[in-house]
Design a protein around this motif. Structure first.
Motif, PDB file in Angstrom:
ATOM      1  N   UNK A 156     -22.028 -17.153  12.612  1.00  0.00           N
ATOM      2  CA  UNK A 156     -23.051 -16.404  11.886  1.00  0.00           C
ATOM      3  C   UNK A 156     -24.275 -16.234  12.767  1.00  0.00           C
ATOM      4  N   UNK A 157     -24.944 -15.093  12.624  1.00  0.00           N
ATOM      5  CA  UNK A 157     -26.145 -14.862  13.427  1.00  0.00           C
ATOM      6  C   UNK A 157     -27.408 -15.320  12.720  1.00  0.00           C
ATOM      7  N   UNK A 158     -27.255 -15.902  11.526  1.00  0.00           N
ATOM      8  CA  UNK A 158     -28.402 -16.375  10.751  1.00  0.00           C
ATOM      9  C   UNK A 158     -27.920 -17.404   9.744  1.00  0.00           C
ATOM     10  N   UNK A 159     -28.737 -18.395   9.475  1.00  0.00           N
ATOM     11  CA  UNK A 159     -28.330 -19.449   8.540  1.00  0.00           C
ATOM     12  C   UNK A 159     -28.294 -18.973   7.095  1.00  0.00           C
ATOM     13  N   UNK A 160     -28.844 -17.789   6.819  1.00  0.00           N
ATOM     14  CA  UNK A 160     -28.810 -17.271   5.456  1.00  0.00           C
ATOM     15  C   UNK A 160     -27.428 -16.758   5.052  1.00  0.00           C
ATOM     16  N   UNK A 161     -26.543 -16.564   6.024  1.00  0.00           N
ATOM     17  CA  UNK A 161     -25.185 -16.081   5.747  1.00  0.00           C
ATOM     18  C   UNK A 161     -25.228 -14.827   4.873  1.00  0.00           C
ATOM     19  N   UNK A 162     -26.018 -13.857   5.331  1.00  0.00           N
ATOM     20  CA  UNK A 162     -26.264 -12.680   4.517  1.00  0.00           C
ATOM     21  C   UNK A 162     -25.864 -11.370   5.184  1.00  0.00           C
ATOM     22  N   UNK A 163     -25.052 -11.441   6.245  1.00  0.00           N
ATOM     23  CA  UNK A 163     -24.628 -10.195   6.862  1.00  0.00           C
ATOM     24  C   UNK A 163     -23.279 -10.342   7.546  1.00  0.00           C
ATOM     25  N   UNK A 164     -22.735  -9.197   7.932  1.00  0.00           N
ATOM     26  CA  UNK A 164     -21.520  -9.169   8.739  1.00  0.00           C
ATOM     27  C   UNK A 164     -21.973  -9.052  10.192  1.00  0.00           C
ATOM     28  N   UNK A 165     -21.767 -10.071  11.005  1.00  0.00           N
ATOM     29  CA  UNK A 165     -22.286 -10.028  12.384  1.00  0.00           C
ATOM     30  C   UNK A 165     -21.784  -8.795  13.135  1.00  0.00           C
ATOM     31  N   UNK A 166     -22.681  -8.121  13.874  1.00  0.00           N
ATOM     32  CA  UNK A 166     -22.264  -6.915  14.605  1.00  0.00           C
ATOM     33  C   UNK A 166     -21.397  -7.203  15.822  1.00  0.00           C
ATOM     34  N   UNK A 167     -21.432  -8.471  16.288  1.00  0.00           N
ATOM     35  CA  UNK A 167     -20.610  -8.849  17.444  1.00  0.00           C
ATOM     36  C   UNK A 167     -19.787 -10.076  17.078  1.00  0.00           C
ATOM     37  N   UNK A 168     -18.521 -10.073  17.457  1.00  0.00           N
ATOM     38  CA  UNK A 168     -17.756  -8.985  18.077  1.00  0.00           C
ATOM     39  C   UNK A 168     -17.425  -7.887  17.060  1.00  0.00           C
ATOM     40  N   UNK A 169     -17.072  -6.719  17.582  1.00  0.00           N
ATOM     41  CA  UNK A 169     -16.806  -5.591  16.694  1.00  0.00           C
ATOM     42  C   UNK A 169     -15.628  -5.871  15.765  1.00  0.00           C
ATOM     43  N   UNK A 170     -14.643  -6.586  16.271  1.00  0.00           N
ATOM     44  CA  UNK A 170     -13.510  -7.015  15.454  1.00  0.00           C
ATOM     45  C   UNK A 170     -13.519  -8.533  15.366  1.00  0.00           C
ATOM     46  N   UNK A 171     -13.012  -9.095  14.300  1.00  0.00           N
ATOM     47  CA  UNK A 171     -12.976 -10.555  14.180  1.00  0.00           C
ATOM     48  C   UNK A 171     -12.217 -11.193  15.344  1.00  0.00           C
ATOM     49  N   UNK A 172     -12.647 -12.368  15.729  1.00  0.00           N
ATOM     50  CA  UNK A 172     -11.948 -13.146  16.752  1.00  0.00           C
ATOM     51  C   UNK A 172     -10.513 -13.391  16.280  1.00  0.00           C
ATOM     52  N   UNK A 173      -9.551 -13.148  17.171  1.00  0.00           N
ATOM     53  CA  UNK A 173      -8.123 -13.292  16.830  1.00  0.00           C
ATOM     54  C   UNK A 173      -7.716 -12.362  15.685  1.00  0.00           C
ATOM     55  N   UNK A 174      -8.231 -11.135  15.717  1.00  0.00           N
ATOM     56  CA  UNK A 174      -7.911 -10.169  14.673  1.00  0.00           C
ATOM     57  C   UNK A 174      -6.409  -9.909  14.627  1.00  0.00           C
ATOM     58  N   UNK A 175      -5.892  -9.663  13.434  1.00  0.00           N
ATOM     59  CA  UNK A 175      -4.465  -9.422  13.258  1.00  0.00           C
ATOM     60  C   UNK A 175      -4.251  -8.630  11.979  1.00  0.00           C
ATOM     61  N   UNK A 176      -3.080  -8.064  11.837  1.00  0.00           N
ATOM     62  CA  UNK A 176      -2.745  -7.296  10.630  1.00  0.00           C
ATOM     63  C   UNK A 176      -1.759  -8.037   9.746  1.00  0.00           C
ATOM     64  N   UNK A 177      -1.575  -9.333   9.993  1.00  0.00           N
ATOM     65  CA  UNK A 177      -0.622 -10.121   9.216  1.00  0.00           C
ATOM     66  C   UNK A 177      -1.073 -10.254   7.759  1.00  0.00           C
ATOM     67  N   UNK A 178      -0.113 -10.414   6.878  1.00  0.00           N
ATOM     68  CA  UNK A 178      -0.431 -10.786   5.501  1.00  0.00           C
ATOM     69  C   UNK A 178      -0.735 -12.278   5.473  1.00  0.00           C
ATOM     70  N   UNK A 179      -1.871 -12.649   4.917  1.00  0.00           N
ATOM     71  CA  UNK A 179      -2.295 -14.047   4.885  1.00  0.00           C
ATOM     72  C   UNK A 179      -2.199 -14.552   3.450  1.00  0.00           C
ATOM     73  N   UNK A 180      -1.271 -15.463   3.207  1.00  0.00           N
ATOM     74  CA  UNK A 180      -1.124 -15.997   1.860  1.00  0.00           C
ATOM     75  C   UNK A 180      -1.303 -17.501   1.795  1.00  0.00           C
ATOM     76  N   UNK A 181      -1.546 -18.138   2.942  1.00  0.00           N
ATOM     77  CA  UNK A 181      -1.803 -19.574   2.984  1.00  0.00           C
ATOM     78  C   UNK A 181      -2.931 -19.847   3.967  1.00  0.00           C
ATOM     79  N   UNK A 182      -3.673 -20.926   3.714  1.00  0.00           N
ATOM     80  CA  UNK A 182      -4.803 -21.254   4.578  1.00  0.00           C
ATOM     81  C   UNK A 182      -4.351 -21.526   6.004  1.00  0.00           C
ATOM     82  N   UNK A 183      -3.160 -22.076   6.175  1.00  0.00           N
ATOM     83  CA  UNK A 183      -2.685 -22.411   7.514  1.00  0.00           C
ATOM     84  C   UNK A 183      -2.411 -21.172   8.366  1.00  0.00           C
ATOM     85  N   UNK A 184      -2.331 -20.000   7.747  1.00  0.00           N
ATOM     86  CA  UNK A 184      -2.093 -18.766   8.498  1.00  0.00           C
ATOM     87  C   UNK A 184      -3.387 -18.057   8.907  1.00  0.00           C
ATOM     88  N   UNK A 185      -4.524 -18.557   8.433  1.00  0.00           N
ATOM     89  CA  UNK A 185      -5.815 -17.915   8.709  1.00  0.00           C
ATOM     90  C   UNK A 185      -6.199 -18.117  10.173  1.00  0.00           C
TER      91      UNK A 185
END
Length: 336
Positions: A156-185
């Protein structure tokens, strides 16, 4: 299940005296604040998973010292507590110690936190870390260090947790998998303050345009619950993959912005409500081991956890865990 506080037997009872013979004084009851918080998490987990939701995800944030029975890094793991969770969340493992955004957490503190987290990880629990940094170099370093440690990271770019950080443009380890369990996140977004949007639907639309595997959001948008359609929309990544949606809840402090708050409480508080938390306007300490507070949090159809489960969220991200330390410190001061 509400736990019963330990009862200390009076020496007068042990000697066979009747209650009529007792002197007029109150016998103090010892409260194990650490254990009472473990019990609260365990009972919430049992309750939530028992509402036909065996897959409901329980993630306590901070207070990771509770992972061991004596709260020491070299202590034995408290299996009942750890087994009641699906993941453990911790802030500022690598960046942002004491709210210092973009500053590395000290090596000693980082190592201490990892000692606890790795105990839970060795028990099969997923570790979610929210670091705080805004320079690209430090964001990259945080993600890399978390990945090497086997943790799932959000920077997070701020402790208020009030925005979507502009960097990186895509989430770290971005993927198109279906996530149905915490262990797959593989990544997550922690945005519990929705003030980037003026309306509930606008907020939902903005989050829907991201590809995070897991969203942690407040259960309410400015006091409003999300609709069934909005929750379903939030569970789909922009790339089409399914993702998990977890609701933030503070189980260790009362907040005057919540639906359960009674305007009369500041002048006529219930027995479990204590003073306002310094530096956190609208947040109040509570005696979280007492039935009155626990009835607000779980155990009935009007409770906070029931609302989260019933709304269709995949889990609860529970804050306020570390408040036990405040009560421990009071006992220490009184002991001195």
């Amino acid at each position: 299940m509400h736990r019963t506080l330990p009862f200390l037997l009076s020496p007068f009872l042990l000697l066979g005296c009747s209650f009529d013979d007792l002197p007029d004084f109150v016998i103090p009851v010892y409260v194990d604040y650490d254990q009472e918080m473990r019990y609260l998490v365990e009972d919430i987990s049992d309750y939530a998973k028992g509402i036909n939701r065996d897959d409901f995800i329980i993630v306590p944030q901070n207070g990771i010292e509770l992972i061991t029975t004596n709260t020491k890094t070299n202590g034995p793991v408290d299996n009942a507590y750890v087994n009641s969770t699906d993941g453990i969340a911790q802030e500022a493992v690598f960046f942002g110690q004491n709210g210092d955004v973009d500053q590395p957490t000290s090596s000693a503190e980082s190592a201490r936190l990892q000692d606890y987290l790795n105990l839970a990880k060795d028990k099969g629990r997923e570790i979610l870390v929210t670091d705080f940094a805004y320079t690209e170099r430090n964001i990259d370093e945080s993600n890399q260090e978390n990945e090497e440690a086997g943790y799932v990271s959000f920077v997070a770019d701020d402790t208020d947790l009030d925005d979507i950080p502009p960097y990186p443009e895509e989430p770290f380890n971005v993927n198109s998998n279906n996530i149905d369990e915490l262990e797959n996140v593989k990544n997550f977004l922690n945005i519990t303050n929705p003030r980037i949007s003026s309306t509930r639907q606008e907020f939902v639309d903005k989050l829907s345009e991201t590809d995070y595997d897991l969203l942690v959001i407040d259960f309410f948008f400015n006091g409003e619950e999300y609709t069934e359609e909005q929750i379903e929309q939030l569970k789909v990544k922009n790339n089409g993959g399914r993702r998990l949606l977890i609701a933030y809840i503070n189980i260790g402090e009362a907040q005057d912005s919540r639906y359960y708050w009674d305007p009369s409480w500041p002048t006529n508080p219930p027995s479990w409500l204590l003073e306002e938390v310094p530096g956190e306007s609208g947040n109040y300490y509570v005696e979280y081991w007492k039935e009155g507070w626990q009835n607000i949090i779980y155990g009935n159809n009007d409770s906070y956890i029931y609302k989260i489960v019933d709304a269709g969220f995949d889990g609860a991200y529970m804050d306020g865990i570390d408040v036990y330390d405040y009560f421990d410190s009071l006992d220490t001061e009184e002991g001195n």
